[in-house]
Motif scaffolding. Sequence first.
Motif, short mmCIF file in Angstrom:
data_model
loop_
_atom_site.label_atom_id
_atom_site.label_comp_id
_atom_site.label_asym_id
_atom_site.label_seq_id
_atom_site.Cartn_x
_atom_site.Cartn_y
_atom_site.Cartn_z
N ALA A 51 0.83 -1.23 0.00
CA ALA A 51 0.00 0.05 0.07
C ALA A 51 0.90 1.43 -0.08
O ALA A 51 0.64 2.15 -0.78
CB ALA A 51 -0.87 -0.07 1.15
N VAL A 52 1.73 1.14 0.88
CA VAL A 52 2.74 2.58 0.87
C VAL A 52 3.48 2.67 -0.44
O VAL A 52 3.70 3.64 -0.71
CB VAL A 52 3.58 2.19 2.20
CG1 VAL A 52 4.79 3.39 2.34
CG2 VAL A 52 3.01 2.58 3.38
N ALA A 53 3.89 1.31 -0.83
CA ALA A 53 4.61 1.47 -2.22
C ALA A 53 3.71 2.04 -3.25
O ALA A 53 4.15 3.06 -3.98
CB ALA A 53 5.50 0.26 -2.45
N ALA A 54 2.76 1.70 -3.39
CA ALA A 54 1.63 2.02 -4.37
C ALA A 54 1.35 3.75 -4.09
O ALA A 54 1.19 4.29 -5.05
CB ALA A 54 0.44 1.14 -4.29
N VAL A 55 1.28 3.87 -3.00
CA VAL A 55 1.05 5.49 -2.89
C VAL A 55 2.11 6.31 -3.26
O VAL A 55 2.11 7.52 -3.77
CB VAL A 55 0.83 5.43 -1.36
CG1 VAL A 55 0.58 7.17 -0.88
CG2 VAL A 55 -0.72 5.03 -0.66
N GLN A 56 3.30 5.95 -2.90
CA GLN A 56 4.63 6.62 -3.22
C GLN A 56 4.66 6.64 -4.68
O GLN A 56 4.88 7.81 -5.27
CB GLN A 56 5.69 5.85 -2.59
CG GLN A 56 7.24 6.55 -3.08
CD GLN A 56 7.51 7.67 -2.57
OE1 GLN A 56 6.63 8.20 -1.81
NE2 GLN A 56 8.49 8.60 -3.00
N PHE A 57 4.53 5.71 -5.63
CA PHE A 57 4.56 5.69 -7.01
C PHE A 57 3.56 6.17 -7.55
O PHE A 57 3.57 6.42 -8.97
CB PHE A 57 5.27 4.27 -7.48
CG PHE A 57 6.31 3.70 -6.70
CD1 PHE A 57 7.53 4.44 -7.25
CD2 PHE A 57 6.56 2.47 -6.13
CE1 PHE A 57 8.77 4.08 -6.63
CE2 PHE A 57 7.61 2.11 -5.83
CZ PHE A 57 8.88 2.83 -6.01
N SER A 58 2.41 6.12 -6.93
CA SER A 58 1.23 6.88 -7.68
C SER A 58 0.87 8.40 -7.42
O SER A 58 0.06 8.91 -7.73
CB SER A 58 -0.15 5.97 -7.37
OG SER A 58 -0.44 6.31 -5.78
N GLY A 59 1.94 9.11 -6.83
CA GLY A 59 1.78 10.30 -6.47
C GLY A 59 0.79 10.71 -5.40
O GLY A 59 0.36 11.72 -5.16
N GLY A 60 0.63 9.63 -4.48
CA GLY A 60 -0.07 10.07 -3.06
C GLY A 60 -1.62 9.50 -3.14
O GLY A 60 -2.44 9.84 -2.12
N SER A 61 -1.86 8.59 -4.10
CA SER A 61 -3.33 7.93 -3.98
C SER A 61 -3.48 6.84 -3.16
O SER A 61 -2.67 5.81 -3.35
CB SER A 61 -3.58 7.63 -5.71
OG SER A 61 -4.92 6.96 -5.41
N VAL A 62 -4.17 7.15 -2.01
CA VAL A 62 -4.62 6.09 -1.16
C VAL A 62 -5.28 4.68 -1.78
O VAL A 62 -5.25 3.80 -1.27
CB VAL A 62 -5.24 6.61 0.09
CG1 VAL A 62 -5.73 5.58 1.07
CG2 VAL A 62 -4.37 7.69 0.91
N TRP A 63 -6.35 5.54 -2.83
CA TRP A 63 -7.05 4.38 -3.24
C TRP A 63 -6.04 3.33 -4.04
O TRP A 63 -6.47 2.21 -4.12
CB TRP A 63 -8.17 4.95 -4.57
CG TRP A 63 -9.03 5.83 -3.67
CD1 TRP A 63 -9.30 7.09 -3.49
CD2 TRP A 63 -10.22 5.26 -2.92
NE1 TRP A 63 -10.56 7.25 -2.89
CE2 TRP A 63 -11.07 6.26 -2.47
CE3 TRP A 63 -10.59 3.65 -2.71
CZ2 TRP A 63 -12.21 5.87 -1.78
CZ3 TRP A 63 -11.54 3.68 -2.02
CH2 TRP A 63 -12.39 4.81 -1.46
N MET A 64 -5.21 3.95 -4.71
CA MET A 64 -4.15 2.63 -5.37
C MET A 64 -3.38 2.14 -4.42
O MET A 64 -3.23 0.89 -4.55
CB MET A 64 -3.17 3.78 -6.30
CG MET A 64 -3.79 4.31 -7.48
SD MET A 64 -4.49 3.11 -8.75
CE MET A 64 -3.06 2.10 -9.12
N GLY A 65 -3.23 2.57 -3.22
CA GLY A 65 -2.76 2.02 -2.28
C GLY A 65 -3.38 0.48 -1.68
O GLY A 65 -2.92 -0.57 -1.36
N LEU A 66 -4.74 0.92 -1.53
CA LEU A 66 -5.71 -0.17 -1.11
C LEU A 66 -5.74 -1.20 -1.97
O LEU A 66 -5.95 -2.33 -1.49
CB LEU A 66 -6.99 0.71 -0.68
CG LEU A 66 -7.07 1.51 0.46
CD1 LEU A 66 -8.38 2.24 0.59
CD2 LEU A 66 -6.63 1.09 1.65
N LEU A 67 -6.00 -0.95 -3.21
CA LEU A 67 -5.90 -1.79 -4.42
C LEU A 67 -4.89 -2.66 -4.45
O LEU A 67 -5.04 -3.90 -4.52
CB LEU A 67 -6.43 -1.06 -5.70
CG LEU A 67 -6.46 -1.93 -6.88
CD1 LEU A 67 -7.68 -2.84 -6.86
CD2 LEU A 67 -6.62 -1.33 -8.40
#
Length: 314
Positions: A51-67
């Motif tokens: 989740a944290v990695a996805a948030v970092q690489f998506s520019g801060g999207s928590v939704w991407m982190g959850l997915l």
Amino acid sequence: MNVAVITDTLASMIRIATPLMLMALGGLLCDRAGVFNIAMEGFALVGAFAAVAAVQFSGGSVWMGLLAAILVGALYSALFGLFVTKFKADNIIASIAMNTLGAGLTSYLLRAIFGVQGAFAPDKINKLPMIQIPIIKDIPILKCISGQSIVTYFTVLLIIAIFIMLFRTKTGLAVCAVGESDVAARTAGIKPELVKWKVILISGALSGLAGAYLSTISVSQFSENMIQGRGFTAFTAYVFGGSHPIFASLVSLLFGLAEAIGIRIELMGMDISPSIISMFPYMLAIAALAVSSYMMKRKLKGTVKMKKKKEKLA
């Protein structure tokens, strides 16, 4: 203790209990299908990192982190499923292996990807807004239900959905049948291995979401071993709840209340050590493990006796 303090404590209880309920729901599905799963700790830890990695690489999207956490949690649990269903590994040993691997893997990836050790916080994180429920938000005590994350309300819906699925549908009947006897279920046309695969993947996805809740909603960072035994607490919750979605969730809330009271005592500077209250979930975890192991042995003995009777009749 005034109304405001009680309300804040109850609100904290719900926030703390949310990841426990998610992991407990996945664990009880496995238990119903005859899979002894205490690997939720590892699933959640891997999900928290993803989740944290996805948030970092998506520019801060928590939704991407959850997915990402849901997908990676399910993918990681597939390894557990392979050990349990294909290679017939001991469930407890496989669970411990998954937890140990999860801790080592996330520590390594933290250094390999982000070049840090201990903890990592994304450069930017767009926090999800807390949902305010009209009318309830203005009622003393009850307003603790309002102002929670969307993940919390999703968990409540999930509890209801799993309750209906287990006790009101053919799918739930198939899951319970596999848990009672693989042989009898196969005779009825059910594929036990397929059912076990499904519940393990669901457990991984829900545990991954629980980890994401902790790393992106609760604290907004990933730290090594940040699950801190919550997977075992969730195991305790569903065992004491009789693998029932509603009862397991109530036990999770009880654990959340114990931790919330411990935090409140620490903040108020009282002479009572919060560690005494924090011990409660772990004491129950030890008792639950003992009870569960005893029940598994009894169930195994019953299966062996049934096979011997069939052999004599044949």
